[in-house]
Design a protein around this motif. Structure first.
Motif, PDB file in Angstrom:
ATOM      1  N   GLU A  14       0.814  -1.216   0.000  1.00  0.00           N
ATOM      2  CA  GLU A  14       0.000   0.000   0.000  1.00  0.00           C
ATOM      3  C   GLU A  14       0.849   1.269   0.000  1.00  0.00           C
ATOM      4  O   GLU A  14       0.410   2.318  -0.449  1.00  0.00           O
ATOM      5  N   GLU A  61      -4.795   8.360  -8.212  1.00  0.00           N
ATOM      6  CA  GLU A  61      -4.132   8.252  -6.920  1.00  0.00           C
ATOM      7  C   GLU A  61      -2.617   8.099  -7.045  1.00  0.00           C
ATOM      8  O   GLU A  61      -1.894   8.197  -6.058  1.00  0.00           O
ATOM      9  N   SER A 675     -14.744   0.345   1.110  1.00  0.00           N
ATOM     10  CA  SER A 675     -13.457   1.059   1.203  1.00  0.00           C
ATOM     11  C   SER A 675     -12.291   0.135   0.872  1.00  0.00           C
ATOM     12  O   SER A 675     -11.349   0.527   0.176  1.00  0.00           O
ATOM     13  N   ASN A 679      -9.857   0.714  -2.315  1.00  0.00           N
ATOM     14  CA  ASN A 679      -8.485   1.104  -1.995  1.00  0.00           C
ATOM     15  C   ASN A 679      -7.459   0.008  -2.263  1.00  0.00           C
ATOM     16  O   ASN A 679      -6.289   0.299  -2.535  1.00  0.00           O
ATOM     17  N   LYS A 680      -7.883  -1.260  -2.205  1.00  0.00           N
ATOM     18  CA  LYS A 680      -6.904  -2.336  -2.248  1.00  0.00           C
ATOM     19  C   LYS A 680      -7.065  -3.283  -3.432  1.00  0.00           C
ATOM     20  O   LYS A 680      -6.161  -4.071  -3.703  1.00  0.00           O
ATOM     21  N   LYS A 684     -13.627  -1.080  -8.562  1.00  0.00           N
ATOM     22  CA  LYS A 684     -14.208   0.067  -7.873  1.00  0.00           C
ATOM     23  C   LYS A 684     -15.717  -0.128  -7.836  1.00  0.00           C
ATOM     24  O   LYS A 684     -16.344  -0.325  -8.863  1.00  0.00           O
ATOM     25  N   ASP A 865     -15.405   9.063   4.933  1.00  0.00           N
ATOM     26  CA  ASP A 865     -14.062   8.761   4.456  1.00  0.00           C
ATOM     27  C   ASP A 865     -13.264  10.034   4.187  1.00  0.00           C
ATOM     28  O   ASP A 865     -12.049  10.069   4.338  1.00  0.00           O
ATOM     29  N   ASP A 869      -9.883  11.220   6.246  1.00  0.00           N
ATOM     30  CA  ASP A 869      -8.684  11.504   5.467  1.00  0.00           C
ATOM     31  C   ASP A 869      -8.061  12.852   5.826  1.00  0.00           C
ATOM     32  O   ASP A 869      -6.875  13.073   5.604  1.00  0.00           O
TER      33      ASP A 869
END
Length: 932
Positions: A14, A61, A675, A679-680, A684, A865, A869
């Motif tokens: 990550e 990102e 999430s 994110n991982k 999506k 979220d 953040d």
């Protein structure tokens, strides 16, 4: 380093991306003429989003800056779109004459300042996020990377890279330049990761050379220059992806059709849940209702309690149907009469004191519902069934009736008293399907018309479950394992071919604990895996180990042969352990740590195989130990000791998951899984807002607090599909504020931890304890109208905005009079308040290009979220300055909605001062340049 790395062997880290080191260069001067599109091709819509939006979502990102090479004709249209998506982060460079991709990229030389450059063609929408993340990770991990090149093996390639025996690329064949193309070759996917200096050095060196000028097109092409990035070390490394669909560009309407079909499939997330009967009900329902989730539920069939046990004894060879019936029932569409009727029949129990003859009469007269006077609820349900469904169920009833009559002739009467009618239907189907248990589960799912696969974890071998407690007590069957018992822990569970007979039971009574364990171990069987499970696990994006009766519903599933190895081999999936919230009869002395250790023990088939825990569990969902407003007695919660937890703490997701007593909030679990997916994983999925958390900070507000909480309690967001929670945070009141809040049972009342003070600290503490995915700030001083929250939340819920402020100044007719009233005509206070607010707005505009009309409003709404953040730090009223600064730094649009405001005077308790305003200004300045 190898010249070619297969993407399936890349494990993502990550922390691997540093966006500040990357600029995206997107050649996009193409027109959409072949698509019948009168705008630039990059604006062509694919599944309701432009190609531009898809590309930005895939790479955003990883890059801090975006350079688009466009034609003059398309500049303004693309600029307008970019202003909406990534304002302030892009630059447009014009390619006056289309002279090829290398020429287009060269136009971006002066604008590219970062160490690395990511080049992606402006029609490449099928590239997966994981591919980009993997390529950047590999590029960043190399000592002297010049080019990292994602490639794919495909038939009839448009491009083919020829390699020598050392895997070095020596030549590039292009169909568009009439090169000889092989039938099966290696192609690019329209994505290239360069060292920026080397990229422009080579582009400049060969811009007037025949090496890269196409024979047919006379264009300056990038691809022929790829071999120039090869050197003796690892200058050029290829990442070989598996899916050739990632290489498809948008050129024709046929391409669009293929791409849309591909993207629809990619937008589905495959979720596998290990389940029992009721423990995962709320979780599975929420997952099932998400349109982008394909859910598969894995269940074991060792249940033998009540009517399930009676049915297993009555039909030798039958496994336990109860948990399968429950899982199939929960996915029936009860919004239609036929579905509701079928659900009733699956879940209803026959009346107490139902005789054998009455039971047989019911089964033989299933379609003659007018004759079923003793069973009115069953008769009413039958009336609403579809004809086809009724005929299936009638067959099952007849078959079970015939079997029961045969057994009765041998003096073996079935006990219909309080029996689950759904289990009778299951048993009839089992007889119909030639006593094939797994086929029975599949057929009943088909009859119920459910859109979710419920699958037996094993091949259907009829085994029985037993257990052994630490005090030596032998639990003879599954029913005893889940029944009330003493507090001694269960040492182990065993699957046996048959229950111990009376002689064997007498034999083990005189054994020591270890002798009993050794004896039962010698008799245990590890069941064979249902082969239908293999592709389910291999294709899973998320594997969930659900809560429930662990020693009955879950641990027996994990000891199935080959299961642990199969799960461990799926390196790309996320594996989530969801801990029980409350203790059950069989886990009275268990902790989160012991449950996870037992899960791994059984997954390794009682340590008979070697597996790394990280290959089995990636994230732990654990109930928070902060139980000020616990919904159950604190002693009944499964405990979690963070210091004693044997696994990495950064893998723990510690939240309040409880919606009712002991039940998980399925929507909360879904939100966290969303999430994780976004994110991982390389996919999506859309976030579904499910709950509003209203944070109410207070300090000595006993005069107004009761009414404010009452008014908030009356608010209803159900028309938006949103639940609500009110979180009161006391900042150290010396009056009765906290006690007043505690009187309202619908309010979660918290106190600031010792040593913390201030409105900002109270808001941060409320956010920390919030379980909603929308966070609202509302003051306790009665200056604002609670009904305005509905407008703000509706705006946030219906739009893409992530933050909405309630502005007092937009709706204020005479700001002068309002401020004078607050400060009782004291000129100094009036002047500071009026012009101080204007100053804050002006500084915000100057520093962040954001004019906020009411920076100090106490009515703010955020997506959870986003506010997480922001990583907020301030403790006082200066939190408002920090929020605006960080939103400005992140280029987040602040939507302002006018709200009503009835100001109170300083005499009435107004607390904000000139010093607070100065602190806000300091924060606006500080966070402009400090790390966020």
């Amino acid at each position: 380093m190898n010249k070619i790395i297969k993407i399936k062997n890349i494990i993502l880290n990550e922390e691997a991306t540093n966006a500040d080191q990357w600029t995206a260069i997107i050649p996009a001067a193409g027109k959409g003429s072949r698509l019948g599109h009168d705008k630039p091709k990059i604006l062509y819509p694919i599944l309701d989003k432009s190609i531009l939006q898809h590309i930005i979502e895939t790479i955003s990102e990883h890059c801090s800056r975006f350079i688009f090479i466009l034609s003059k004709e398309g500049e303004q249209l693309v600029r307008d779109e970019l202003q909406k998506i990534i304002p302030g982060k892009f630059e447009i460079v014009i390619q006056e004459t289309p002279r090829g991709m290398a020429d287009a990229i060269l136009k971006a030389e002066k604008s590219t300042k970062t160490k690395n450059s990511l080049v992606i063609w402006g029609d490449q929408v099928t590239v997966k996020r994981k591919t980009i993340a993997s390529a950047i990770q590999i590029h960043n991990s190399r000592k002297n990377p010049l080019l990292t090149l994602p490639t794919v093996l495909k038939t009839k390639p448009y491009i083919h890279f020829e390699r020598n025996q050392n895997q070095t690329i020596t030549h590039v064949f292009q169909a568009r330049e009439s090169s000889n193309i092989v039938k099966n070759g290696e192609s690019d996917i329209g994505v290239f990761l360069f060292d920026t200096k080397e990229l422009f050095k080579i582009l400049n060196e060969y811009k007037n050379s025949d090496v890269a000028i196409g024979e047919s097109t006379q264009e300056y092409n990038l691809l022929p220059l790829i071999p120039k990035f090869e050197n003796e070390s690892d200058g050029l490394v290829s990442i070989q992806i598996e899916d050739e669909f990632e290489s498809i560009g948008v050129n024709t309407k046929e391409d669009v059709q293929k791409i849309e079909e591909f993207m629809k499939e990619q937008n589905f997330v495959n979720v596998v849940v290990f389940s029992g009967g009721r423990g995962t009900e709320t979780i599975c329902k929420s997952l099932f209702q998400h349109p982008q989730i394909k859910l598969k539920v894995l269940v074991n069939a060792y249940d033998d309690g009540l009517s399930t046990g009676a049915m297993r004894r009555f039909i030798p060879g039958l496994l336990g149907p109860s948990d399968f019936r429950k899982n199939i029932s929960r996915f029936i569409d009860t919004n239609i009469p036929s579905g509701k009727a079928l659900y009733t029949l699956f879940e209803i129990r026959l009346p107490l004191q139902t005789s054998f003859d009455e039971g047989i009469f019911l089964l033989n007269n299933f379609l003659n519902y007018d004759a079923l006077e003793k069973f009115p609820k069953i008769a009413d349900a039958i009336k609403n069934l579809k004809v086809e469904t009724a005929n299936y169920l009638n067959d099952y009833c007849k078959l079970f009736s015939s079997y029961a009559m045969e057994q009765a002739a041998n003096n073996n009467l079935f006990d219909f008293n309080d029996c689950s009618f759904g289990n009778i239907l299951f048993a009839g189907c089992y007889l119909k399907e030639n006593q094939n248990f797994n086929q029975t589960v599949s057929k009943l799912s088909e009859v119920a018309n459910i859109k979710c696969d419920v699958i037996n974890i094993t091949d259907g071998q009829n085994l029985v479950l037993t257990g052994l407690k630490e005090d030596g007590t032998y639990l003879i069957d599954e029913a005893q394992i889940v029944s009330p018992q003493n507090s001694s822990s269960i040492k182990d569970i065993f699957l046996l071919e048959n229950y111990l007979n009376p002689e064997e039971l007498d034999k083990i009574q005189s054994m020591t604990l270890e002798q009993k364990h050794s004896y039962l171990t010698s008799k245990q069987v590890f069941p064979e895996l249902n082969q239908e499970v293999v592709p389910v696990i291999k294709n899973a994006d998320i594997v969930i180990y659900g809560p429930g009766t662990q020693h009955s519903s879950l641990f027996p599933s994990y000891i199935t042969k080959d299961l642990g190895e199969l799960i461990a081999s799926n390196k790309a999936s996320q594996k989530i352990f969801i801990s029980n919230i409350l203790k059950d009869n069989e886990i009275q002395n268990e902790t989160v740590s012991s449950l996870t250790q037992k899960l791994l023990f059984y997954m390794k088939r009682k340590n008979s195989i070697e597996l790394e825990w990280k290959d089995i569990i990636s994230t732990f969902f654990i109930q928070t130990s902060s139980l000020e407003n616990a919904k159950s007695d604190n002693a009944s919660y499964v405990t979690f000791d963070q210091d004693a937890f044997p696994y990495a703490k950064n893998n723990v997701n510690l939240l309040d998951w409880e919606s009712a007593s002991g039940a998980h909030s399925g929507d909360q679990v879904l939100a966290e899984l969303t999430s994780i997916v976004n994110n991982k994983l390389s996919k999506k999925i859309n976030r579904k807002n499910f709950k509003v958390s209203i944070v109410v900070p207070a300090l000595n507000e006993e005069k107004t607090l009761k009414q404010v909480l009452h008014d908030l309690d009356l608010l209803n967001f159900m028309d938006m599909g949103l639940l609500k929670e009110i979180i009161f945070v006391d900042g150290g009141s010396t009056d009765h504020s906290y006690e007043i809040a505690k009187e309202n049972k619908n309010v979660k009342s918290l106190k600031l931890p010792v040593g913390e003070f201030g409105r900002g600290a109270a808001l941060r503490h409320g956010i920390k304890n919030a379980t909603g995915d929308i966070i609202a700030f509302f003051p306790s001083d009665a200056e604002y109208d609670t009904k305005d929250l509905i407008h703000l939340i509706k705006t946030l819920n219906n739009n893409e905005n992530s933050v909405v402020f309630g502005s007092r100044t937009v709706k204020c007719i005479n700001l002068d009079l309002q401020i004078k009233e607050v400060y009782n005509n004291k000129f100094k206070d009036y002047f500071v308040s009026k012009y101080g607010g204007m100053l804050l707005s002006s500084i915000s505009l100057f520093l962040y290009n954001r004019f906020v009309t009411d920076p100090l409003t106490s009515l703010k709404v955020f997506k959870k979220d986003l506010i997480d953040d922001l990583n907020l730090k301030s403790s006082g009223f200066d939190l408002d300055g920090e929020i605006i600064a960080k939103l400005g730094r992140k280029r987040v649009f602040i939507n302002e909605i006018p709200v009503k405001y009835s100001p109170r005077t300083k005499k009435d308790g107004k607390k904000i001062t000139m010093l607070d305003g100065i602190k806000c200004i300091i924060n606006l300045l500080k966070f402009k340049y400090s790390e966020i």
